[in-house]
Design an enzyme around this catalytic site. Structure first.
Site, PDB file in Angstrom:
ATOM      1  N   VAL A   5     -10.024  29.014  55.317  1.00  0.00           N
ATOM      2  CA  VAL A   5     -11.253  29.581  55.856  1.00  0.00           C
ATOM      3  C   VAL A   5     -11.806  28.649  56.938  1.00  0.00           C
ATOM      4  CG1 VAL A   5     -13.637  30.217  55.289  1.00  0.00           C
ATOM      5  CG2 VAL A   5     -11.759  30.749  53.691  1.00  0.00           C
ATOM      6  N   ALA A  30     -14.817  23.117  28.917  1.00  0.00           N
ATOM      7  CA  ALA A  30     -15.844  22.880  27.893  1.00  0.00           C
ATOM      8  C   ALA A  30     -15.237  22.258  26.645  1.00  0.00           C
ATOM      9  CB  ALA A  30     -16.526  24.204  27.544  1.00  0.00           C
ATOM     10  N   ARG A  46     -15.426  22.485  41.633  1.00  0.00           N
ATOM     11  CA  ARG A  46     -16.666  21.932  41.092  1.00  0.00           C
ATOM     12  C   ARG A  46     -16.626  20.419  41.239  1.00  0.00           C
ATOM     13  NH1 ARG A  46     -19.577  25.486  38.008  1.00  0.00           N
ATOM     14  NH2 ARG A  46     -20.571  23.719  36.964  1.00  0.00           N
ATOM     15  N   HIS A 104       3.373  41.912  11.264  1.00  0.00           N
ATOM     16  CA  HIS A 104       3.849  42.960  12.174  1.00  0.00           C
ATOM     17  C   HIS A 104       2.940  44.172  12.027  1.00  0.00           C
ATOM     18  CE1 HIS A 104       6.672  45.496  14.358  1.00  0.00           C
ATOM     19  NE2 HIS A 104       6.602  46.379  13.399  1.00  0.00           N
ATOM     20  N   GLY A 154     -11.131  31.320  46.921  1.00  0.00           N
ATOM     21  CA  GLY A 154     -10.626  30.556  45.780  1.00  0.00           C
ATOM     22  C   GLY A 154     -10.081  31.482  44.717  1.00  0.00           C
ATOM     23  N   ALA A 161     -15.706  29.967  45.385  1.00  0.00           N
ATOM     24  CA  ALA A 161     -15.240  29.447  44.088  1.00  0.00           C
ATOM     25  C   ALA A 161     -14.092  28.485  44.358  1.00  0.00           C
ATOM     26  CB  ALA A 161     -14.805  30.600  43.187  1.00  0.00           C
ATOM     27  N   ASP A 168     -17.048  17.015  32.256  1.00  0.00           N
ATOM     28  CA  ASP A 168     -16.716  17.250  33.661  1.00  0.00           C
ATOM     29  C   ASP A 168     -16.982  16.045  34.544  1.00  0.00           C
ATOM     30  OD1 ASP A 168     -16.107  19.801  32.847  1.00  0.00           O
ATOM     31  OD2 ASP A 168     -17.541  20.818  34.168  1.00  0.00           O
TER      32      ASP A 168
END
Lengths: 459, 459
Positions: free
Chosen positions: A240, A318, A271, A441, A183, A268, A310
C-alpha cells in the site's frame, strides 16, 4: 507529590488483561499481596477489543454461514437479517458482564485493584494517577503486562473517519457496503468474514505472497480458495502506498498505482507494545528495536521486574499471555525456578473455514535441519463436515522420526481439534498411539485420527 | 447344493458394517485372505440407518437452531425453510457415495465381497445365497458382525403406517405436524430434535424416570429443561399400554389410561441382535437370554468363531464395533494375545444440547465401593457458548484419589470435548496436568479446563 502514604504490595501488576489477571490470581494463591493497576478496562485487548467480541460476532452470525452452505445444496432456503446495533448492545452487555466477573474475582481473592495510570517513578515505586488523585504504591516485584495496540505503517494511519483499525471496526453500527482490509492475517480474516456475512463486499490487500502468511502454505491456499468462492477480492504481494479518507470513502492506492475505493478501510497490519509513559526506564527495563520489553529466559526485564503477555512480543496471544502471567507469579513466589518453557503453542483462526495449528510445521522443521514427513486426511471424507456441507479442508501432520511434531488443519470447525492436538504434539504421539484410544464416531476428531494413521510422504 | 467349488478364506466375516469393515481391513493388513458377506448394504446401521443420516439431518438444520438462539437475543431475525424431500435426496446420494467408498476400499485391499445372505451350514463352511446362486465358502475363522435392528415391546409394533421405528422415520419425506416418541434415549432425542427444527410438535414417553436415563442425572435434568423450553411435552415414568395406527393417526394409550394422538409415532425403545437364519448354532455359537451372541473375554463365540459389534450386545456403538472388529482381526492373526480391554468408551448425543460422556460417573464409582468427588464448570461463563447464545449446561468431572475417572458434559457443542476427555480418563489426569498444556483461548475446551482445576466436592 502523592496525596497519601504509600502502600506496599509483594506484587504490583501493570495491566489487568489476561496476563495481569492470571498473574494476580496465581500470585495471590501463592500467598502474595497483589495490586493490579488498570488505566482502562479489565480484560485487556482480548476481552474488550479482540478475541471475545470477534468470537461473539462470528458465533452470532454462524446461522448466516450455515444457511448459505445448506442453501447451496438446495436443502434449505430463507433469509436472515442481523441487527448490528442490537448485536453491539449485546456485545456491550456481555463484555461489561465479563469485566464485572473479573473485578469480582479479584476482589474475592483479596487482590487490590487500582484504577488509573501507573508510572514507575523509581525502582520499587509506582505512582498511580486515579480519579481521586495520585496514589503511590511500593512493590517487591513489578510485572509489566500492559499489552499491545493496533499499529499502522506510515501513510495508512487510521483517522477515525473512513480508515479504521480493529478497535474502530468492532464498534461500527452501520454495515458498510464495501470494506478494504489491509492485512490478511487473523484479524483481517475474522473481521472480513463477519462483515461478509452481513453483506459487505470484501477486498483484502496483503503485502506478503499469501493470506495468513505464518500458516502452512497449504492452509493459506485453502483459505484463499474459500475466500474467492465467497466473492472476496484478494490482492497478495501488493504493498500500500497510501490509504486515506477522501470524500466519505476510503481511498487506497497501491504501490503499483492501482486504486481501491471502499466505504470503509480496516488497517490490520499488526500490533505493537504499550510502553509509553510507564516509566519503565526507571525500573531498569530495556526495549528491543521493535519497542517490546526485552526479557530473559525467565521473562525477567530487570531485577524484580518481569514482562508478560503482548508487551514482551513473544507470542501475541491471550492464552500465551495468561500462561506467562501464571508462570511469573510462581517464579516470584519461588514455586518455579526453571526457565519459561511453554510447550506447544496453539493457534486458531475462527469463522469459516477455521484453522488450527500447534507445534512445528514442515518449513520450520526443515529450517532446523530435520527431515519431516507429512500425512494428511481430507475433510471431504468426514461425515460431520459433510453434514454441514463444508467439506473443503484437511488435517495435516508433520512427523519427525515417527513422532508427531506439529498438527495443522483448515476447514469446518477444526479449531475444536486444538487441545487434543496440543496433547499429541507435547507427548510426541506415534501412529500407534492413535489406535490406543477409542475415537467417538462420527466426529470431526476422526479426521485427525485418519491423518495420524495415514501413510506419510516427504514434506 | 452349491453351484460351484467352494473357495477358502482365512477370515470370513458375516456383515459389512463398522465391525465387519474394520475387521476386514485389519485382517487383510495382517496378510490374511478375507471375505465379507453382506446381505444388505455396506456400512451397516451406522451409515445407512443410524449415526450418519441423523448427523446429516442435524447438521443440515443447524442453521435453524442457530437462528432461533440468536433471534431470542433479538440479534437476528428471519426464517428458514428446510426442503425435506431435497434433504432425503442428499442423504441418499451421500450414503450411496459412502457405500461406494467402502466397496472401493475393500476391493483395493484385495478383500472379497460376497453380496448375499450367509448361513453357516457346518463348522468351517458358509453358504451364501447371492443373486447368481448359492456360493459355498470355507473359513479358517468366522467373524459374526451382523449387527442389530430396532426392537419394540408387544403392543407397539411398528406397522409402517403411522407407527414407525427409526428406519421408517429416517425415510419420511413429509414433515408431520406432531410426533410421539416412545423412548427418551439417544435415538428418540436426536430424531425428535431434527423434526422439532422442521416444526413438528414433539411428545416423548419414557418408561424410566428421566430422559437419557443412562447419563448422569444432572445431564438428564439439563436435557429435560431444554426440551421443555422448546415446548416438548415430556412424560417420564410412564409405560405404554398400546400404540397403533388408527384412522390416519398414531394412537398411544398409557398404562394410566391416558391417550396421546399424533400424526406419527416413533418407537425408539431399543435395538436387538440380528442372528436368525445365520446357522450360528452350526458354528457352535450360543445366544444369551436377550438373544445376543455370547462371547468370552477375547470376543470368541466358539472355536475359531468370533462375534463383534452390536450382535454381542457389549456396547451398541459404531466406534465400539469397529474397535472390536480390528481387535479380533489381530487376535486371528496372532498379533494380539490379550483379552479385549477397550479402555474408556466415549458416548455422545448430538443436536442441541449435545452431551458427551467417557469413563465412569459418580453413581458407577460408588457402586464399585469407591468414594468419588466431583468438580464442575458452567458453560454460562464460556465465551463460545455465550457467542452462540446457548449458555445452559456444564462440564462435570468424577475424581477418585485426585485422578480423573470420568467426564461428562451437556450443552452447546460439547461432543467436541470427547477425544481430549477420553485421553484424560485413560491417562488418569490430575488437576495439575491441566496446567501442563496451554489451552487455546477462547474455546469450549476451556470449560473442560476449568472443571479440571475447579474445587471438588462430594459426589
Amino acid at each position: 507529590m502523592t496525596s497519601s502514604p504509600s502502600e506496599r504490595f509483594d506484587v504490583v501488576i501493570l495491566g489487568g488483561g489476561p496476563a495481569g489477571h492470571a498473574c494476580a490470581v496465581e500470585a495471590s494463591a501463592c500467598g502474595r499481596s497483589v495490586a493490579v493497576i488498570e488505566a482502562s478496562e479489565l480484560g485487556g485487548t482480548c476481552l474488550n477489543r479482540g478475541c471475545i467480541p470477534t468470537k461473539l460476532f462470528l458465533g452470532a452470525t454462524d446461522c448466516v454461514h450455515e444457511l448459505a452452505a445448506q442453501a447451496k445444496m438446495r436443502v434449505a432456503s430463507g433469509s436472515i437479517a442481523i441487527d448490528l446495533p442490537a448485536l453491539q448492545d449485546r456485545k456491550a452487555k456481555m463484555l461489561a458482564g465479563n469485566r464485572q466477573a473479573i473485578e469480582k474475582d479479584l476482589s474475592a481473592r483479596g487482590i487490590t485493584l487500582l484504577r488509573g495510570r501507573g508510572t514507575v517513578v523509581a525502582p520499587g515505586m509506582v505512582d498511580v494517577v486515579t480519579a481521586e488523585g495520585t496514589v503511590r504504591v511500593e512493590y517487591g516485584d513489578l510485572v509489566v503486562a500492559t499489552g499491545s495496540r493496533p499499529t499502522a505503517f506510515p501513510g495508512m494511519t487510521p483517522d477515525g473517519d473512513r480508515v479504521l483499525d480493529s478497535d474502530g471496526i468492532l464498534d461500527l453500527s452501520d454495515v458498510p457496503q464495501s470494506m478494504v482490509i489491509v492485512g490478511g492475517g487473523v484479524i483481517g480474516l475474522e473481521l472480513g468474514r463477519f462483515f461478509a456475512r452481513l453483506g459487505t463486499s470484501i477486498t483484502v490487500v496483503e503485502a506478503l505472497d499469501r493470506l495468513a502468511p505464518w500458516e502452512d502454505p497449504e492452509v493459506s491456499k485453502t483459505i484463499a480458495q474459500l475466500c474467492k468462492r465467497e466473492k472476496w477480492t484478494i490482492h497478495t504481494g501488493k504493498r500500500v502506498a497510501s490509504l486515506v479518507s477522501d470524500g466519505g470513502r476510503a481511498r487506497l492506492v497501491l504501490e503499483s498505482g492501482d486504486e481501491i475505493l471502499a466505504e470503509v478501510a480496516l488497517v490490520a497490519t499488526g500490533r505493537g507494545p504499550v510502553t509509553e509513559g510507564l516509566g519503565l526506564e526507571n525500573a531498569g527495563c530495556r526495549l528491543d528495536r521493535r519497542g517490546f520489553v526485552t526479557v530473559d529466559e525467565r521473562l525477567r526485564a530487570a531485577d524484580h521486574v518481569w514482562a508478560v503477555g503482548d508487551v514482551n512480543g513473544k507470542a501475541m496471544l491471550a492464552h500465551a499471555a495468561s500462561h506467562q502471567g501464571a508462570y511469573v507469579a510462581r517464579c516470584i513466589s519461588g514455586c518455579d525456578t526453571g526457565n519459561y518453557t511453554p510447550g506447544p503453542m496453539p493457534w486458531c483462526i475462527y469463522g469459516a473455514p477455521e484453522t488450527m495449528r500447534v507445534g512445528e510445521m514442515p518449513a520450520e522443521l526443515e529450517a532446523r535441519g530435520l527431515h519431516p514427513r507429512v500425512s494428511r486426511a481430507m475433510l471431504a471424507a468426514n461425515p460431520i463436515a459433510q453434514a454441514h456441507a463444508s467439506v473443503q479442508g484437511f488435517v495435516k501432520i508433520a512427523w519427525v522420526d515417527g513422532r508427531v511434531h506439529g498438527v495443522t488443519a483448515v476447514g469446518h470447525g477444526v479449531a475444536h481439534l486444538i487441545t487434543q492436538a496440543t496433547i499429541m504434539v507435547r507427548d510426541g504421539w506415534t501412529a500407534e498411539d492413535a489406535r490406543r484410544i477409542i475415537w467417538a464416531h462420527p466426529t470431526l476428531d476422526e479426521a485427525l485420527r485418519h491423518a495420524l494413521t495415514a501413510d506419510t510422504t516427504d514434506a
